[in-house]
Design a protein around this motif. Structure first.
Motif, short mmCIF file in Angstrom:
data_model
loop_
_atom_site.label_atom_id
_atom_site.label_comp_id
_atom_site.label_asym_id
_atom_site.label_seq_id
_atom_site.Cartn_x
_atom_site.Cartn_y
_atom_site.Cartn_z
N ILE A 234 -11.12 11.24 13.72
CA ILE A 234 -9.61 11.43 13.45
C ILE A 234 -8.86 10.66 12.46
CG2 ILE A 234 -7.12 12.27 14.42
CD1 ILE A 234 -9.47 14.26 14.67
N ALA A 235 -9.28 9.34 13.00
CA ALA A 235 -8.67 8.23 12.06
C ALA A 235 -9.14 8.43 10.39
CB ALA A 235 -8.99 6.97 12.74
N ILE A 236 -10.48 8.50 10.44
CA ILE A 236 -11.01 8.89 9.00
C ILE A 236 -10.29 10.19 8.32
CG2 ILE A 236 -13.12 9.44 7.84
CD1 ILE A 236 -14.73 8.20 10.08
N VAL A 237 -9.81 11.03 9.05
CA VAL A 237 -9.15 12.43 8.50
C VAL A 237 -7.89 11.78 7.65
CG1 VAL A 237 -7.90 14.15 8.92
CG2 VAL A 237 -10.19 14.08 10.35
N ASN A 238 -7.26 10.81 8.54
CA ASN A 238 -5.83 10.24 8.01
C ASN A 238 -6.04 9.45 6.61
OD1 ASN A 238 -4.25 11.44 9.90
ND2 ASN A 238 -4.70 9.99 11.49
N ASP A 239 -7.63 8.92 6.76
CA ASP A 239 -7.73 7.95 5.43
C ASP A 239 -7.76 8.54 4.15
OD1 ASP A 239 -7.51 5.63 7.02
OD2 ASP A 239 -9.66 5.71 7.35
N PHE A 240 -8.22 9.80 4.08
CA PHE A 240 -8.55 10.60 2.96
C PHE A 240 -7.39 10.64 2.07
CE2 PHE A 240 -11.95 12.71 5.48
CZ PHE A 240 -13.11 12.27 4.83
N LYS A 241 -6.27 10.74 2.72
CA LYS A 241 -4.91 10.83 1.68
C LYS A 241 -4.58 9.64 1.15
CE LYS A 241 -1.39 10.06 5.46
NZ LYS A 241 -2.28 9.86 6.50
N SER A 242 -5.16 8.45 1.57
CA SER A 242 -4.81 7.01 0.97
C SER A 242 -5.95 6.62 0.17
CB SER A 242 -4.45 6.17 2.08
OG SER A 242 -3.51 6.83 3.06
N VAL A 243 -6.87 7.25 -0.38
CA VAL A 243 -8.08 6.68 -0.92
C VAL A 243 -7.59 5.93 -2.22
CG1 VAL A 243 -10.08 7.35 -2.32
CG2 VAL A 243 -9.78 8.21 0.17
N LEU B 170 0.81 -1.15 0.00
CA LEU B 170 -0.13 -0.11 0.04
C LEU B 170 0.92 1.16 -0.03
CD1 LEU B 170 -2.90 1.21 0.32
CD2 LEU B 170 -2.71 1.19 2.73
N ASP B 171 1.95 1.30 0.85
CA ASP B 171 2.94 2.30 0.72
C ASP B 171 3.57 2.61 -0.36
OD1 ASP B 171 2.09 3.00 3.28
OD2 ASP B 171 3.69 2.15 4.34
N ALA B 172 3.77 1.62 -1.27
CA ALA B 172 4.43 1.63 -2.59
C ALA B 172 3.81 2.58 -3.51
CB ALA B 172 4.75 0.21 -3.00
N ILE B 173 2.28 2.59 -3.42
CA ILE B 173 1.41 3.32 -4.06
C ILE B 173 1.14 4.58 -3.60
CG2 ILE B 173 -1.10 3.60 -4.87
CD1 ILE B 173 -1.21 0.49 -4.93
N ASN B 174 0.82 4.74 -2.20
CA ASN B 174 0.74 6.00 -1.60
C ASN B 174 1.83 6.96 -1.18
OD1 ASN B 174 -2.08 5.62 -1.66
ND2 ASN B 174 -2.22 4.59 0.13
N GLU B 175 3.09 6.16 -0.45
CA GLU B 175 4.08 7.00 0.03
C GLU B 175 5.19 6.02 -0.26
OE1 GLU B 175 3.34 8.97 4.10
OE2 GLU B 175 1.74 7.35 3.93
N PRO B 176 5.75 6.09 -1.50
CA PRO B 176 6.96 5.02 -1.95
C PRO B 176 8.13 5.62 -1.34
CG PRO B 176 6.34 6.57 -3.79
CD PRO B 176 5.20 6.96 -2.59
N ASN C 251 -11.16 -1.57 2.72
CA ASN C 251 -12.45 -0.82 2.61
C ASN C 251 -12.66 0.39 3.79
OD1 ASN C 251 -15.02 -0.83 1.95
ND2 ASN C 251 -15.86 -2.16 3.52
N SER C 252 -11.66 1.24 3.43
CA SER C 252 -11.64 2.36 4.54
C SER C 252 -12.80 2.94 4.30
CB SER C 252 -10.46 3.41 4.42
OG SER C 252 -10.60 3.84 3.24
N LEU C 253 -13.32 4.20 5.19
CA LEU C 253 -14.70 4.52 4.94
C LEU C 253 -14.69 5.49 4.08
CD1 LEU C 253 -15.61 5.25 8.87
CD2 LEU C 253 -16.37 3.31 7.38
#
Length: 399
Positions: A290-299, A170-176, A308-310
């Motif tokens: 707050i955890a959902i806030v962090n999920d937006f950047k990884s959609v 997952l990080d290889a896609i979002n934060e390599p 299956n994040s919110l």
């Protein structure tokens, strides 16, 4: 010796742990994909995911000159990995994400406040006892630092390391540029760190229980709950984070309830009531937001890997309202509860701390992907001071 009331409270905390594990067994598991594939323990072999990601992730946040600091504390927008240091310590530290320790350290302080037994020369925590003995103040300070080290650098560092291992694709896609997908740290080094933090945390928890002269190892129990949540949150077959609701609530409770319990038990485990346990669990719903806030950047990466994040499950427009609703309604509910038990002063202070957060949400909901970091910087200080206000109220109140 512990009273019957204390044993009931410890039993309630144990039940929370068992429910977390039992509930995880029935969750839908994430696709296995390459999560369990064997990897060669070399840094070079771990660079492949970056090439697969097409190197399309550009760290715009690093353009302000803060990339080096971002690398050390584990923030998005880090500099290129620096491996030419003894013991590869910069990469190891980045893997532990020091920026994420702060809420847990704060949570321990809140638990100490709620215990009503943290001694200070100046009355820092409401009606907490004061003393003229600098020796007693020094002892309580060292106790607090020990509990903070357990909750923050050690067990949060363990959680972040194991999460990065299972999130390497997952990080290889979002934060390599993260340590594992960039190839900056080897498989053997990662597992050395995981086991070192795991056993170091267990050892420290046992030591703190002995220092606090606990007959029942309450701090060790809280640490065990945190370790179980850390593993089931990230690792298959449970992988709580693959389910938006359970994953975000587990994350929220880990940042609010667990360090609070640790701080309280360090100073007065006998006064950790069932009401307080329930209140901190409910307050963790705000942590869910707050955890959902962090999920937006990884959609994008979550969607590609079946996470299956919110924001993925409901879409960004719906998830942003779930996010602000969880944060606001939880805090308003807590303020109402404090008012209902006669802690009017603290209820009004909490309400005053909620309003600036709601103001910051006006901009956040317009574009949660773009404004997530800005919102956290503007709103979270008020959230954490609200948690401390609640803790002081609990320490002040006699149940």
């Amino acid at each position: 010796n512990y009273s019957t009331h204390t044993m009931r409270t410890s039993g309630a905390v144990t039940l929370v742990a068992l429910l977390a594990v039992a509930g995880a067994a029935g969750l839908r598991t994430a696709p296995t994909m390459s999560w369990a594939r064997p990897l060669v323990a070399t840094r070079a072999s771990l660079r492949a995911p970056v090439r697969m990601a097409g190197r399309k992730a550009i760290n715009k946040e690093a353009e302000d000159g803060s990339a080096g600091l971002r690398q050390l504390i584990g923030l998005k927008g880090a500099a290129k990995a620096d491996t030419d240091v003894p013991f590869n310590w910069k990469i190891r530290l980045q893997l532990m994400k020091p920026a994420t320790w702060i809420p847990l350290i704060w949570g321990v302080a809140c638990g100490a406040a709620a215990s009503g037994n943290y001694h200070a020369v100046w009355n820092l925590f409401g009606d907490a006892p004061t003393t003229d003995s600098w020796g007693e103040v020094g002892t309580d300070t060292i106790k607090a630092v020990g509990a903070m080290m357990l909750s923050g650098p050690i067990l949060c560092g363990f959680t972040q390391t194991i999460n990065d291992w299972y999130d390497r694709d997952l990080d290889a896609i979002n934060e390599p540029y993260r340590p594992i997908p960039s190839g900056a740290i080897s498989e053997s080094e990662v597992f050395q760190q995981i086991y070192g933090l795991l056993f170091g945390g267990i050892g420290l928890a046992i030591g703190l229980d002995k220092w606090a002269m606990h007959d029942f190892p309450s701090i060790t129990l809280v640490a065990a709950i945190g370790i179980i949540l850390a593993y089931t949150y990230s690792a298959p077959p449970f992988k709580l984070k693959a389910n938006g609701w359970t994953g975000t609530f587990a994350l929220g409770s880990s940042y609010i309830a667990l360090p609070w319990w640790c701080g309280h038990c360090m100073f007065n485990a006998e006064t950790l009531t069932s009401q307080e346990v329930v209140l901190t669990i409910l307050y963790s719903i705000a942590g869910l937001g707050i955890a959902i806030v962090n999920d937006f950047k990884s959609v994008e990466g979550d969607r590609q890997l079946g996470m299956n994040s919110l924001p993925v499950a409901f879409g960004i427009d719906t998830a942003k309202w779930i996010c602000v609703g969880a944060i606001d309604l939880t805090q308003l509910g807590v303020a109402t509860y404090l008012y209902s038990i006669g802690e009017t002063r603290y209820a009004l202070i909490l309400l005053a701390l909620i309003l600036p957060q709601m103001f910051s949400q006006v901009t956040f909901v317009q574009d949660p992907v773009e404004n997530d970091v800005k919102y956290q910087a503007a709103a979270q200080p008020f959230l954490v001071f609200g948690i401390l206000t609640t803790a002081i109220a609990i320490g002040h109140h006699t149940f």
